[in-house]
Design a protein around this motif. Structure first.
Motif, PDB file in Angstrom:
ATOM      1  N   HIS A 257       0.810  -1.220   0.000  1.00 54.93           N
ATOM      2  CA  HIS A 257       0.000   0.000   0.000  1.00 54.93           C
ATOM      3  C   HIS A 257       0.843   1.269   0.000  1.00 54.93           C
ATOM      4  O   HIS A 257       0.500   2.238  -0.682  1.00 54.93           O
ATOM      5  N   ALA A 258       1.950   1.260   0.740  1.00 48.89           N
ATOM      6  CA  ALA A 258       2.770   2.470   0.823  1.00 48.89           C
ATOM      7  C   ALA A 258       3.821   2.529  -0.284  1.00 48.89           C
ATOM      8  O   ALA A 258       4.028   3.578  -0.903  1.00 48.89           O
ATOM      9  N   MET A 259       4.498   1.400  -0.541  1.00 51.30           N
ATOM     10  CA  MET A 259       5.668   1.416  -1.408  1.00 51.30           C
ATOM     11  C   MET A 259       5.402   0.886  -2.817  1.00 51.30           C
ATOM     12  O   MET A 259       6.237   1.070  -3.709  1.00 51.30           O
ATOM     13  N   GLY A 260       4.274   0.206  -3.028  1.00 50.90           N
ATOM     14  CA  GLY A 260       4.009  -0.363  -4.348  1.00 50.90           C
ATOM     15  C   GLY A 260       4.911  -1.532  -4.683  1.00 50.90           C
ATOM     16  O   GLY A 260       5.213  -1.790  -5.852  1.00 50.90           O
ATOM     17  N   VAL A 261       5.332  -2.280  -3.662  1.00 53.48           N
ATOM     18  CA  VAL A 261       6.182  -3.452  -3.837  1.00 53.48           C
ATOM     19  C   VAL A 261       5.309  -4.702  -3.882  1.00 53.48           C
ATOM     20  O   VAL A 261       4.534  -4.958  -2.959  1.00 53.48           O
ATOM     21  N   HIS A 262       5.405  -5.476  -4.934  1.00 52.57           N
ATOM     22  CA  HIS A 262       4.650  -6.724  -5.021  1.00 52.57           C
ATOM     23  C   HIS A 262       5.225  -7.741  -4.041  1.00 52.57           C
ATOM     24  O   HIS A 262       6.444  -7.879  -3.911  1.00 52.57           O
ATOM     25  N   LEU A 263       4.341  -8.467  -3.366  1.00 46.24           N
ATOM     26  CA  LEU A 263       4.749  -9.501  -2.418  1.00 46.24           C
ATOM     27  C   LEU A 263       4.525 -10.885  -3.005  1.00 46.24           C
ATOM     28  O   LEU A 263       3.534 -11.129  -3.703  1.00 46.24           O
ATOM     29  N   LEU A 264       5.428 -11.793  -2.675  1.00 47.79           N
ATOM     30  CA  LEU A 264       5.282 -13.207  -3.008  1.00 47.79           C
ATOM     31  C   LEU A 264       5.313 -13.975  -1.688  1.00 47.79           C
ATOM     32  O   LEU A 264       6.318 -13.941  -0.969  1.00 47.79           O
ATOM     33  N   ASP A 265       4.221 -14.633  -1.368  1.00 41.93           N
ATOM     34  CA  ASP A 265       4.064 -15.304  -0.088  1.00 41.93           C
ATOM     35  C   ASP A 265       4.175 -16.819  -0.238  1.00 41.93           C
ATOM     36  O   ASP A 265       3.771 -17.389  -1.258  1.00 41.93           O
ATOM     37  N   TYR A 266       4.680 -17.449   0.816  1.00 43.65           N
ATOM     38  CA  TYR A 266       4.726 -18.913   0.931  1.00 43.65           C
ATOM     39  C   TYR A 266       5.448 -19.580  -0.239  1.00 43.65           C
ATOM     40  O   TYR A 266       4.983 -20.567  -0.800  1.00 43.65           O
ATOM     41  N   LEU A 267       6.599 -19.031  -0.595  1.00 45.10           N
ATOM     42  CA  LEU A 267       7.479 -19.677  -1.558  1.00 45.10           C
ATOM     43  C   LEU A 267       8.219 -20.817  -0.862  1.00 45.10           C
ATOM     44  O   LEU A 267       7.973 -21.112   0.306  1.00 45.10           O
ATOM     45  N   GLN A 268       9.131 -21.452  -1.567  1.00 45.43           N
ATOM     46  CA  GLN A 268      10.002 -22.447  -0.920  1.00 45.43           C
ATOM     47  C   GLN A 268      11.414 -22.297  -1.486  1.00 45.43           C
ATOM     48  O   GLN A 268      11.594 -22.126  -2.682  1.00 45.43           O
ATOM     49  N   PHE A 269      12.393 -22.313  -0.581  1.00 47.81           N
ATOM     50  CA  PHE A 269      13.781 -22.083  -0.974  1.00 47.81           C
ATOM     51  C   PHE A 269      14.675 -23.295  -0.692  1.00 47.81           C
ATOM     52  O   PHE A 269      15.893 -23.202  -0.836  1.00 47.81           O
ATOM     53  N   GLU A 270      14.084 -24.412  -0.282  1.00 45.63           N
ATOM     54  CA  GLU A 270      14.906 -25.544   0.127  1.00 45.63           C
ATOM     55  C   GLU A 270      15.651 -26.187  -1.037  1.00 45.63           C
ATOM     56  O   GLU A 270      16.657 -26.870  -0.818  1.00 45.63           O
ATOM     57  N   ASP A 271      15.192 -25.986  -2.266  1.00 48.45           N
ATOM     58  CA  ASP A 271      15.931 -26.473  -3.435  1.00 48.45           C
ATOM     59  C   ASP A 271      16.987 -25.466  -3.884  1.00 48.45           C
ATOM     60  O   ASP A 271      18.012 -25.849  -4.468  1.00 48.45           O
ATOM     61  N   LEU A 272      16.741 -24.180  -3.630  1.00 46.77           N
ATOM     62  CA  LEU A 272      17.667 -23.133  -4.056  1.00 46.77           C
ATOM     63  C   LEU A 272      18.883 -23.025  -3.144  1.00 46.77           C
ATOM     64  O   LEU A 272      20.007 -22.805  -3.619  1.00 46.77           O
ATOM     65  N   VAL A 273      18.674 -23.179  -1.837  1.00 38.71           N
ATOM     66  CA  VAL A 273      19.760 -22.963  -0.867  1.00 38.71           C
ATOM     67  C   VAL A 273      20.991 -23.812  -1.175  1.00 38.71           C
ATOM     68  O   VAL A 273      22.117 -23.285  -1.220  1.00 38.71           O
ATOM     69  N   PRO A 274      20.857 -25.134  -1.397  1.00 35.42           N
ATOM     70  CA  PRO A 274      22.075 -25.910  -1.681  1.00 35.42           C
ATOM     71  C   PRO A 274      22.764 -25.505  -2.978  1.00 35.42           C
ATOM     72  O   PRO A 274      23.998 -25.580  -3.078  1.00 35.42           O
ATOM     73  N   LEU A 275      21.993 -25.070  -3.972  1.00 35.03           N
ATOM     74  CA  LEU A 275      22.615 -24.604  -5.212  1.00 35.03           C
ATOM     75  C   LEU A 275      23.431 -23.336  -4.976  1.00 35.03           C
ATOM     76  O   LEU A 275      24.548 -23.201  -5.471  1.00 35.03           O
ATOM     77  N   CYS A 276      22.846 -22.405  -4.221  1.00 36.73           N
ATOM     78  CA  CYS A 276      23.579 -21.174  -3.917  1.00 36.73           C
ATOM     79  C   CYS A 276      24.843 -21.477  -3.122  1.00 36.73           C
ATOM     80  O   CYS A 276      25.905 -20.888  -3.349  1.00 36.73           O
ATOM     81  N   GLY A 277      24.731 -22.421  -2.177  1.00 33.20           N
ATOM     82  CA  GLY A 277      25.905 -22.796  -1.400  1.00 33.20           C
ATOM     83  C   GLY A 277      26.983 -23.427  -2.259  1.00 33.20           C
ATOM     84  O   GLY A 277      28.175 -23.122  -2.116  1.00 33.20           O
ATOM     85  N   ARG A 278      26.575 -24.294  -3.178  1.00 29.72           N
ATOM     86  CA  ARG A 278      27.540 -24.958  -4.050  1.00 29.72           C
ATOM     87  C   ARG A 278      28.216 -23.983  -5.006  1.00 29.72           C
ATOM     88  O   ARG A 278      29.417 -24.056  -5.261  1.00 29.72           O
ATOM     89  N   GLU A 279      27.394 -23.031  -5.530  1.00 30.72           N
ATOM     90  CA  GLU A 279      27.933 -22.051  -6.480  1.00 30.72           C
ATOM     91  C   GLU A 279      28.619 -20.873  -5.779  1.00 30.72           C
ATOM     92  O   GLU A 279      29.235 -20.031  -6.421  1.00 30.72           O
ATOM     93  N   ARG A 280      28.451 -20.812  -4.453  1.00 31.89           N
ATOM     94  CA  ARG A 280      29.056 -19.759  -3.628  1.00 31.89           C
ATOM     95  C   ARG A 280      28.602 -18.366  -4.043  1.00 31.89           C
ATOM     96  O   ARG A 280      29.372 -17.420  -4.093  1.00 31.89           O
ATOM     97  N   ARG A 281      27.335 -18.260  -4.366  1.00 35.53           N
ATOM     98  CA  ARG A 281      26.749 -16.941  -4.630  1.00 35.53           C
ATOM     99  C   ARG A 281      25.251 -17.009  -4.374  1.00 35.53           C
ATOM    100  O   ARG A 281      24.624 -18.053  -4.517  1.00 35.53           O
ATOM    101  N   TRP A 282      24.715 -15.871  -3.985  1.00 36.91           N
ATOM    102  CA  TRP A 282      23.337 -15.809  -3.517  1.00 36.91           C
ATOM    103  C   TRP A 282      22.480 -14.879  -4.365  1.00 36.91           C
ATOM    104  O   TRP A 282      21.407 -14.449  -3.952  1.00 36.91           O
TER     105      TRP A 282
END
Length: 307
Positions: A257-282
């Motif tokens: 309402h104030a900033m006009g930022v779209h929200l994404l709720d209830y995503l899942q990051f459990e598949d992304l986290v190990p990839l980011c860790g392996r590639e050493r970038r986030w």
């Protein structure tokens, strides 16, 4: 002993002052930060060619956080009703509550009604029985494509997840940046992991409408300073119970309402986290493509991270 700013309640007067500081009125909201130059720069994040979904599977089973589950019904070509020869087609129909506490979804700028208005002072009477006449999810018909950044708060704290009710402040977001060697910048899509999905998978679902981890309202100053275009979490983005006087969803009010930022709720990051860790970038290229629903207040969504 100093008071933890993420544990301190926010009075009604403090929230109003924060709202006034963060308010921006632009026709497309924060999407104005997502320039063609920034989209092109985000494409250069692709180095390994790895793709991963940031959405959880749509759930059709009832649970404490999903009292109105999605309905999936087969409408043709099912066992026991198949022709012996010739052509037929498998067909199905899906109906769902877009803004529930289980399925991954995106909030349009018409989703939050505050003081009788929508984002940018648009009259809430534009919400009709037939749909939203303004600020619907159709604003995103070309998608949100940009640089995504994942900040993993449980990793920073050294825990598998944050407990329901925990709040994440701006200082902790900055600390996660430093620990992960990444910096959120203008036009970025910020994703904040609180570990909601992992806790749910390991301990079972609970009533997330009453108790969940999320951002402290003052953390939105971090987003405003960095000029992000979207905010996503594996929870609701808002913590519950709210510690803001008179406002149950302060982050929704401030972001949408104030900033006009779209929200994404209830995503899942459990598949992304190990990839980011392996590639050493986030950071990564992120593609968010909601359905083309002309007058809807949101959409089921399957964001794709590409590293």
């Amino acid at each position: 002993m100093a008071v933890d700013p993420t544990a301190a309640p926010v009075t009604a007067a403090e929230f109003r002052a924060l709202y006034r500081r963060l308010r921006r009125d632009r026709p497309d909201g924060a999407l104005a930060e997502l320039t063609p130059q920034r989209v092109a720069a985000a494409a250069r994040e692709v180095r390994a060619g790895l793709r991963v979904s940031l959405a959880a599977p749509v759930e059709t089973g009832e649970g404490p956080d999903n009292p109105e589950p999605a309905v999936h019904r087969m409408t043709g070509a099912v066992a026991g009703h198949l022709p012996d020869e010739g052509l037929d087609f498998a067909r199905d129909r899906i109906a769902m509550n877009v803004h529930g506490d289980a399925d991954s979804h995106l909030d349009a700028l018409c989703h939050v009604v505050y003081d009788g208005t929508l984002y940018g002072g648009v009259d809430a009477d534009t919400l009709t029985p037939h749909g939203a006449d303004a600020l619907s999810v159709d604003l995103l018909r070309d998608g949100i494509v940009g640089r995504g950044v994942l900040l993993d708060v449980p990793r920073l704290r050294g825990v598998p997840w944050l407990e329901p009710g925990d709040q994440v402040g701006a200082e902790e977001l900055a600390a996660a940046e430093a620990a992960q060697g990444v910096r959120v910048g203008p036009g970025d899509l910020l994703f904040v992991r609180v570990g909601h999905r992992r806790r749910r998978a390991e301990q079972g679902p609970w009533d997330a409408s009453a108790a969940r981890a999320g951002l402290h309202p003052r953390a939105m100053e971090f987003l405003a300073e960095r000029r992000v275009v979207a905010l996503g979490s594996d929870g609701n983005n808002d913590a519950a119970p709210s510690r803001t006087e008179g406002v149950d969803y302060p982050v929704h009010v401030l972001a949408v309402h104030a900033m006009g930022v779209h929200l994404l709720d209830y995503l899942q990051f459990e598949d992304l986290v190990p990839l980011c860790g392996r590639e050493r970038r986030w950071s990564f290229l992120c593609v968010v493509a909601p359905l083309r629903l002309l007058r809807a207040t949101g959409s089921p969504v399957n964001p794709i991270a590409i590293l």
